[in-house]
Motif scaffolding. Structure first.
Motif, PDB file in Angstrom:
ATOM      1  N   LEU A  91      46.497  45.416  28.787  1.00 44.05           N
ATOM      2  CA  LEU A  91      46.649  44.053  29.278  1.00 44.05           C
ATOM      3  C   LEU A  91      45.274  43.480  29.577  1.00 44.05           C
ATOM      4  O   LEU A  91      44.459  44.121  30.234  1.00 44.05           O
ATOM      5  N   VAL A  92      45.033  42.264  29.118  1.00 48.29           N
ATOM      6  CA  VAL A  92      43.747  41.610  29.338  1.00 48.29           C
ATOM      7  C   VAL A  92      43.991  40.237  29.953  1.00 48.29           C
ATOM      8  O   VAL A  92      44.673  39.396  29.350  1.00 48.29           O
ATOM      9  N   GLU A  93      43.417  40.057  31.148  1.00 50.43           N
ATOM     10  CA  GLU A  93      43.565  38.781  31.848  1.00 50.43           C
ATOM     11  C   GLU A  93      42.341  37.889  31.611  1.00 50.43           C
ATOM     12  O   GLU A  93      41.244  38.382  31.342  1.00 50.43           O
ATOM     13  N   SER A  94      42.557  36.599  31.785  1.00 52.29           N
ATOM     14  CA  SER A  94      41.458  35.636  31.750  1.00 52.29           C
ATOM     15  C   SER A  94      41.873  34.409  32.557  1.00 52.29           C
ATOM     16  O   SER A  94      43.051  34.248  32.889  1.00 52.29           O
ATOM     17  N   GLY A  95      40.877  33.581  32.874  1.00 51.18           N
ATOM     18  CA  GLY A  95      41.178  32.315  33.535  1.00 51.18           C
ATOM     19  C   GLY A  95      40.817  32.240  34.993  1.00 51.18           C
ATOM     20  O   GLY A  95      40.966  31.188  35.624  1.00 51.18           O
ATOM     21  N   SER A 117      45.758  33.672  32.269  1.00 51.91           N
ATOM     22  CA  SER A 117      46.418  34.104  31.041  1.00 51.91           C
ATOM     23  C   SER A 117      46.343  35.619  30.933  1.00 51.91           C
ATOM     24  O   SER A 117      45.391  36.236  31.413  1.00 51.91           O
ATOM     25  N   CYS A 118      47.332  36.187  30.283  1.00 53.00           N
ATOM     26  CA  CYS A 118      47.343  37.630  30.059  1.00 53.00           C
ATOM     27  C   CYS A 118      47.944  37.896  28.679  1.00 53.00           C
ATOM     28  O   CYS A 118      49.003  37.358  28.341  1.00 53.00           O
ATOM     29  N   THR A 119      47.248  38.720  27.935  1.00 54.05           N
ATOM     30  CA  THR A 119      47.742  39.113  26.621  1.00 54.05           C
ATOM     31  C   THR A 119      47.854  40.621  26.577  1.00 54.05           C
ATOM     32  O   THR A 119      46.927  41.336  26.980  1.00 54.05           O
ATOM     33  N   PHE A 166      53.031  28.025  42.447  1.00 55.64           N
ATOM     34  CA  PHE A 166      52.688  28.769  41.240  1.00 55.64           C
ATOM     35  C   PHE A 166      53.863  28.741  40.269  1.00 55.64           C
ATOM     36  O   PHE A 166      55.026  28.734  40.692  1.00 55.64           O
ATOM     37  N   THR A 167      53.535  28.764  38.982  1.00 52.11           N
ATOM     38  CA  THR A 167      54.570  28.830  37.950  1.00 52.11           C
ATOM     39  C   THR A 167      54.191  29.886  36.923  1.00 52.11           C
ATOM     40  O   THR A 167      53.097  29.841  36.357  1.00 52.11           O
ATOM     41  N   ILE A 168      55.111  30.812  36.692  1.00 53.00           N
ATOM     42  CA  ILE A 168      54.890  31.847  35.686  1.00 53.00           C
ATOM     43  C   ILE A 168      55.642  31.441  34.423  1.00 53.00           C
ATOM     44  O   ILE A 168      56.749  30.897  34.487  1.00 53.00           O
ATOM     45  N   SER A 169      55.025  31.696  33.280  1.00 53.79           N
ATOM     46  CA  SER A 169      55.666  31.332  32.028  1.00 53.79           C
ATOM     47  C   SER A 169      55.225  32.281  30.919  1.00 53.79           C
ATOM     48  O   SER A 169      54.180  32.935  31.027  1.00 53.79           O
ATOM     49  N   ARG A 170      56.002  32.342  29.894  1.00 54.80           N
ATOM     50  CA  ARG A 170      55.659  33.151  28.730  1.00 54.80           C
ATOM     51  C   ARG A 170      55.122  32.244  27.637  1.00 54.80           C
ATOM     52  O   ARG A 170      55.547  31.097  27.478  1.00 54.80           O
ATOM     53  N   GLY A 171      54.206  32.763  26.877  1.00 54.96           N
ATOM     54  CA  GLY A 171      53.616  32.005  25.795  1.00 54.96           C
ATOM     55  C   GLY A 171      54.436  32.118  24.520  1.00 54.96           C
ATOM     56  O   GLY A 171      55.325  32.959  24.412  1.00 54.96           O
ATOM     57  N   ASN A 172      54.135  31.259  23.562  1.00 61.29           N
ATOM     58  CA  ASN A 172      54.805  31.326  22.263  1.00 61.29           C
ATOM     59  C   ASN A 172      54.398  32.593  21.514  1.00 61.29           C
ATOM     60  O   ASN A 172      55.194  33.160  20.762  1.00 61.29           O
ATOM     61  N   LEU A 212      50.039  32.192  34.424  1.00 59.09           N
ATOM     62  CA  LEU A 212      50.313  31.858  35.818  1.00 59.09           C
ATOM     63  C   LEU A 212      49.573  30.564  36.133  1.00 59.09           C
ATOM     64  O   LEU A 212      48.337  30.559  36.218  1.00 59.09           O
ATOM     65  N   GLN A 213      50.322  29.491  36.267  1.00 52.89           N
ATOM     66  CA  GLN A 213      49.749  28.216  36.659  1.00 52.89           C
ATOM     67  C   GLN A 213      49.745  28.150  38.175  1.00 52.89           C
ATOM     68  O   GLN A 213      50.799  28.235  38.803  1.00 52.89           O
TER      69      GLN A 213
END
Length: 113
Positions: A4-8, A21-23, A65-71, A78-79
């Motif tokens: 897992l790699v986070e950024s932002g 963001s996390c991928t 905060f709002t968690i969401s999944r990407g396309n 995490l907004q």
């Protein structure tokens, strides 16, 4: 396994916003992904999690905060709005797969008052 790699992360004034963001790198589809954080001098704590049809938040971040999944497969965001100084900490991406928990290295979020 799962990487897992986070950024932002970054420095923001109180009241401001950041988007993390996390991928995840894995062949498998991760149904459960989320975020935890560790404030200075404190234990790691739960922030938010998303699964199939669900999203859940810690009381301390609910409505901000709002968690969401990407396309893209295996991404999670995490907004974070209306940030407070107590939101300062290292934020870790989390994933659960086949009975095992996985963590990213973390990204620093600093909220100045």
């Amino acid at each position: 396994q799962v990487q897992l790699v986070e950024s932002g992360g970054g420095l923001v004034q109180a009241g401001g916003s950041l988007r993390l963001s996390c991928t995840a790198s894995t062949f498998f589809t991760l149904n459960t992904m989320g975020w935890y954080r560790r404030a200075p001098g404190k234990e790691r704590e739960y922030v938010a999690i998303t699964g199939i049809g669900i999203a859940d938040y810690a009381d301390s971040v609910k409505d901000r905060f709002t968690i969401s999944r990407g396309n893209a497969k295996n991404t999670v965001y995490l907004q974070m709005n209306t940030l407070k100084s107590e939101d300062t900490g290292v934020y870790y991406c989390y994933a659960h797969l086949r009975g095992s928990d996985y963590w990213g290295q973390g990204t620093q979020v600093t909220v100045s008052s």
